[in-house]
Scaffold this motif. Structure first.
Motif, PDB file in Angstrom:
ATOM      1  N   THR A  29      12.784   1.294  -0.273  1.00  0.00           N
ATOM      2  CA  THR A  29      11.327   1.252  -0.375  1.00  0.00           C
ATOM      3  C   THR A  29      10.777   0.410   0.768  1.00  0.00           C
ATOM      4  OG1 THR A  29      11.234  -0.761  -1.724  1.00  0.00           O
ATOM      5  CG2 THR A  29      11.461   1.350  -2.901  1.00  0.00           C
ATOM      6  N   CYS A  30       9.488   0.553   1.012  1.00  0.00           N
ATOM      7  CA  CYS A  30       8.845  -0.292   2.015  1.00  0.00           C
ATOM      8  C   CYS A  30       8.810  -1.745   1.559  1.00  0.00           C
ATOM      9  CB  CYS A  30       7.436   0.223   2.292  1.00  0.00           C
ATOM     10  SG  CYS A  30       7.402   1.830   3.109  1.00  0.00           S
ATOM     11  N   GLY A  31       8.650  -1.947   0.251  1.00  0.00           N
ATOM     12  CA  GLY A  31       8.661  -3.307  -0.279  1.00  0.00           C
ATOM     13  C   GLY A  31       9.988  -3.997  -0.064  1.00  0.00           C
ATOM     14  N   GLU A  32      11.078  -3.241  -0.167  1.00  0.00           N
ATOM     15  CA  GLU A  32      12.402  -3.811   0.060  1.00  0.00           C
ATOM     16  C   GLU A  32      12.547  -4.251   1.514  1.00  0.00           C
ATOM     17  OE1 GLU A  32      16.473  -1.601   0.093  1.00  0.00           O
ATOM     18  OE2 GLU A  32      16.051  -2.113  -2.002  1.00  0.00           O
ATOM     19  N   LEU A  33      12.042  -3.447   2.438  1.00  0.00           N
ATOM     20  CA  LEU A  33      12.034  -3.826   3.851  1.00  0.00           C
ATOM     21  C   LEU A  33      11.215  -5.095   4.063  1.00  0.00           C
ATOM     22  CD1 LEU A  33      12.099  -3.601   6.948  1.00  0.00           C
ATOM     23  CD2 LEU A  33      10.430  -1.739   6.774  1.00  0.00           C
ATOM     24  N   GLY A  61      10.669   8.390   5.384  1.00  0.00           N
ATOM     25  CA  GLY A  61       9.984   8.521   6.669  1.00  0.00           C
ATOM     26  C   GLY A  61       8.998   7.396   6.901  1.00  0.00           C
ATOM     27  N   ASP A  62       8.281   6.991   5.852  1.00  0.00           N
ATOM     28  CA  ASP A  62       7.347   5.873   5.986  1.00  0.00           C
ATOM     29  C   ASP A  62       8.076   4.546   6.164  1.00  0.00           C
ATOM     30  OD1 ASP A  62       5.164   7.545   5.834  1.00  0.00           O
ATOM     31  OD2 ASP A  62       4.685   7.085   3.742  1.00  0.00           O
ATOM     32  N   VAL A  63       9.265   4.419   5.567  1.00  0.00           N
ATOM     33  CA  VAL A  63      10.082   3.212   5.784  1.00  0.00           C
ATOM     34  C   VAL A  63      10.426   3.101   7.269  1.00  0.00           C
ATOM     35  CG1 VAL A  63      12.298   2.107   5.301  1.00  0.00           C
ATOM     36  CG2 VAL A  63      11.014   3.166   3.436  1.00  0.00           C
ATOM     37  N   TYR A  64      10.841   4.215   7.863  1.00  0.00           N
ATOM     38  CA  TYR A  64      11.154   4.222   9.301  1.00  0.00           C
ATOM     39  C   TYR A  64       9.937   3.760  10.109  1.00  0.00           C
ATOM     40  CZ  TYR A  64      12.705   5.985  13.873  1.00  0.00           C
ATOM     41  OH  TYR A  64      13.071   6.084  15.199  1.00  0.00           O
ATOM     42  N   SER A  65       8.776   4.340   9.821  1.00  0.00           N
ATOM     43  CA  SER A  65       7.573   4.003  10.577  1.00  0.00           C
ATOM     44  C   SER A  65       7.202   2.534  10.427  1.00  0.00           C
ATOM     45  CB  SER A  65       6.408   4.885  10.120  1.00  0.00           C
ATOM     46  OG  SER A  65       6.670   6.245  10.384  1.00  0.00           O
ATOM     47  N   LEU A  66       7.367   1.998   9.215  1.00  0.00           N
ATOM     48  CA  LEU A  66       7.061   0.586   9.004  1.00  0.00           C
ATOM     49  C   LEU A  66       8.033  -0.291   9.787  1.00  0.00           C
ATOM     50  CD1 LEU A  66       5.070  -1.228   7.525  1.00  0.00           C
ATOM     51  CD2 LEU A  66       6.665  -1.325   5.611  1.00  0.00           C
ATOM     52  N   GLY A  67       9.291   0.135   9.895  1.00  0.00           N
ATOM     53  CA  GLY A  67      10.241  -0.578  10.750  1.00  0.00           C
ATOM     54  C   GLY A  67       9.828  -0.549  12.208  1.00  0.00           C
ATOM     55  N   ALA A  68       9.292   0.581  12.662  1.00  0.00           N
ATOM     56  CA  ALA A  68       8.817   0.684  14.044  1.00  0.00           C
ATOM     57  C   ALA A  68       7.611  -0.221  14.274  1.00  0.00           C
ATOM     58  CB  ALA A  68       8.469   2.137  14.356  1.00  0.00           C
ATOM     59  N   VAL A  69       6.740  -0.302  13.274  1.00  0.00           N
ATOM     60  CA  VAL A  69       5.595  -1.213  13.364  1.00  0.00           C
ATOM     61  C   VAL A  69       6.075  -2.663  13.433  1.00  0.00           C
ATOM     62  CG1 VAL A  69       3.598  -2.128  12.100  1.00  0.00           C
ATOM     63  CG2 VAL A  69       3.948   0.344  12.268  1.00  0.00           C
ATOM     64  N   ALA A  84       0.828  -1.205   0.000  1.00  0.00           N
ATOM     65  CA  ALA A  84       0.000   0.000   0.000  1.00  0.00           C
ATOM     66  C   ALA A  84       0.862   1.254   0.000  1.00  0.00           C
ATOM     67  CB  ALA A  84      -0.924  -0.010   1.220  1.00  0.00           C
ATOM     68  N   LEU A  85       1.895   1.269   0.833  1.00  0.00           N
ATOM     69  CA  LEU A  85       2.749   2.451   0.931  1.00  0.00           C
ATOM     70  C   LEU A  85       3.527   2.699  -0.352  1.00  0.00           C
ATOM     71  CD1 LEU A  85       3.999   2.015   4.599  1.00  0.00           C
ATOM     72  CD2 LEU A  85       2.626   3.921   3.729  1.00  0.00           C
ATOM     73  N   ASP A  86       4.086   1.656  -0.926  1.00  0.00           N
ATOM     74  CA  ASP A  86       4.830   1.846  -2.177  1.00  0.00           C
ATOM     75  C   ASP A  86       3.917   2.341  -3.296  1.00  0.00           C
ATOM     76  OD1 ASP A  86       7.233   1.182  -1.057  1.00  0.00           O
ATOM     77  OD2 ASP A  86       7.311  -0.850  -1.868  1.00  0.00           O
TER      78      ASP A  86
END
Length: 450
Positions: A277-281, A209-217, A133-135
């Motif tokens: 990217t968030c997908g890469e994470l 910034g969203d990558v960071y937040s997804l890591g926190a989640v 969704a984020l990507d």
């Protein structure tokens, strides 16, 4: 936490009069200073279950906040994606009451985590759907800026939706947050995003910034605790800026160290050092989960294979009794082009055509499936794996592992999703059992299947 008062919102009977198409439950599902969300039935669609988000009346009269709520409706309506919560109806811009209706979720991630941490496989499924969704939003110029468990919803069959674009920003639109405003939620939001006064293309306007937040989640999913949960609120900003991400293994010792490395990279204080990217994470974490769940080969069997390979390299490579892969220095790591640092540049001629060479591979060369090193041309039918990195004298975050999985993950990944590795260490060299107190790893050869 509900930090509103009853006078901020119309009474339920007044709302019902203004929203005749919906039958609202008497108590809200959730409430913030800006809005309330009610469970409701859509009377025009045979009682379809929906959730109705209604803006606080006193804020609807403030132009900046009114524009922000309307912009949230616009973004959610435009971002049509299976994992972004959709809008099924909304107020007009000129209406006194601002609201929108969306499909009703079964639960949110915050409520799920009150029951405890998720298992890694379940966390990976959630992460992958939110990342998609984020990507999708990022690729269309939208950053969310408030990714947290309360904004991750579950539908039927644990289908995940990302919701609440109230502080989202479109790169072509006006930033409706004011200088000095706090954006997002402190323990989940990247330090460069939290203060709107620090807006830049690498902060609130960038996907990092969203990558960071997804890591926190991810951290919260695996531990059942928010990041920096034990720290005082006033201390959190400095901990974030210093990159002192708490260790997952300190809360759950049963989880591999590779998970810590992934969370630390996602929550790096420097945006450029995070996953791109968030997908890469999500892909890196999914690969780590799959590797942790896969049946391990016995260290003895893997050791014999590596010992045999290493034996062919012994002549001319043993310096002072310590074998290292073409290494004469004591520096670990790898340079940007994948060549092992501290190594002597090999003078091997390239292998072409159907030729084969029984020797150590170089970065970019291919190997056969043989138990010892057989280098072949990468366009050869015998090519089974391609070497993309060689790391000498690597760090070992978990010496207790005889097969060095965590050390290999740190050396070969996690930015490379699907990899395997060869290695040799001092125990293999001397043909004995690994001793975590005294032995060390000499090198990793990181490769991917052809």
């Amino acid at each position: 936490m509900d930090d509103t008062t009853d006078c901020d919102f119309l009474a339920a009977d007044q709302l019902q009069t203004l929203l005749p198409g919906y039958r609202l439950e008497p108590e809200p599902l959730g409430s913030t200073a800006m809005s309330r969300v009610y469970a409701a039935a859509d009377t025009g669609l045979h009682g379809r279950r929906v959730a109705v988000k209604i803006m606080a009346g006193y804020l609807a009269a403030v132009p900046g906040y009114r524009k922000r709520f309307l912009r949230e409706i616009e973004l959610m309506a435009r971002l049509e994606h299976p994992h972004i919560m959709s809008v099924v109806a909304a107020s007009r811009e000129d209406e006194r009451l601002l609201y929108f209706a969306m499909p009703r979720a079964e639960a949110d991630l915050k409520a799920r985590l009150r029951r405890g941490a998720l298992e890694p496989a379940a966390a990976a499924r959630v992460l992958a759907q939110v990342a998609a969704a984020l990507d999708f939003a990022h690729d269309r110029g939208v950053v969310h800026r408030d990714v947290k468990p309360a904004n991750i919803l579950f539908g039927a069959g644990d289908h995940v939706y990302l919701s609440d674009f109230g502080v989202a920003k479109h790169d072509a639109g006006e930033d409706l947050t004011r200088a000095g405003d706090s954006i997002g939620t402190r323990r989940y939001t990247a330090p460069e995003v939290y203060s709107a006064a620090k807006s830049s293309s690498e902060g609130p306007l960038g996907r990092a910034g969203d990558v960071y937040s997804l890591g926190a989640v991810l951290y919260h999913c695996l531990t059942g605790k928010r990041p920096f949960d034990e720290a005082d609120d006033m201390a959190v900003p400095e901990l974030q800026r210093r990159g002192e991400v708490p260790r997952i293994a300190a809360v759950r010792a049963d989880l591999p160290a590779a998970f810590d490395a992934i969370a630390a990279k996602a929550m790096n204080p420097v945006p450029a050092q995070r996953y791109r990217t968030c997908g890469e994470l999500a892909a890196a974490f999914t690969a780590a989960v799959e590797r942790a769940a896969a049946p391990e080969k016995t260290p003895q069997a893997r050791g014999r294979g590596r010992a045999f390979a290493a034996a062919g390299l012994a002549a001319g490579l043993a310096i002072g009794g310590a074998l290292s892969y073409l290494a004469f220095g004591d520096r670990g790591g790898v340079s940007g082009d994948g060549v092992a640092e501290g190594s002597v540049a090999p003078s091997f001629a390239p292998v072409t055509g159907d030729d084969q060479a029984e020797r150590a591979p170089q970065v970019g060369e291919c190997l056969t499936e043989a138990e010892h090193y057989v280098v072949v041309a990468c366009d050869s039918a015998a090519a089974a794996k391609r070497v993309y990195r060689i790391v000498t004298d690597p760090e070992d975050p978990n010496p207790a592992q005889a097969d060095h999985y965590d050390a290999a993950w740190q050396a070969c990944g996690p930015e490379v999703v699907d990899f395997d590795y060869h290695w040799t260490d001092s125990a293999i060299r001397e043909e004995r059992e690994w001793n975590p107190e005294t032995d060390r790893i000499y090198y990793f050869i990181c490769y991917q299947e052809q």
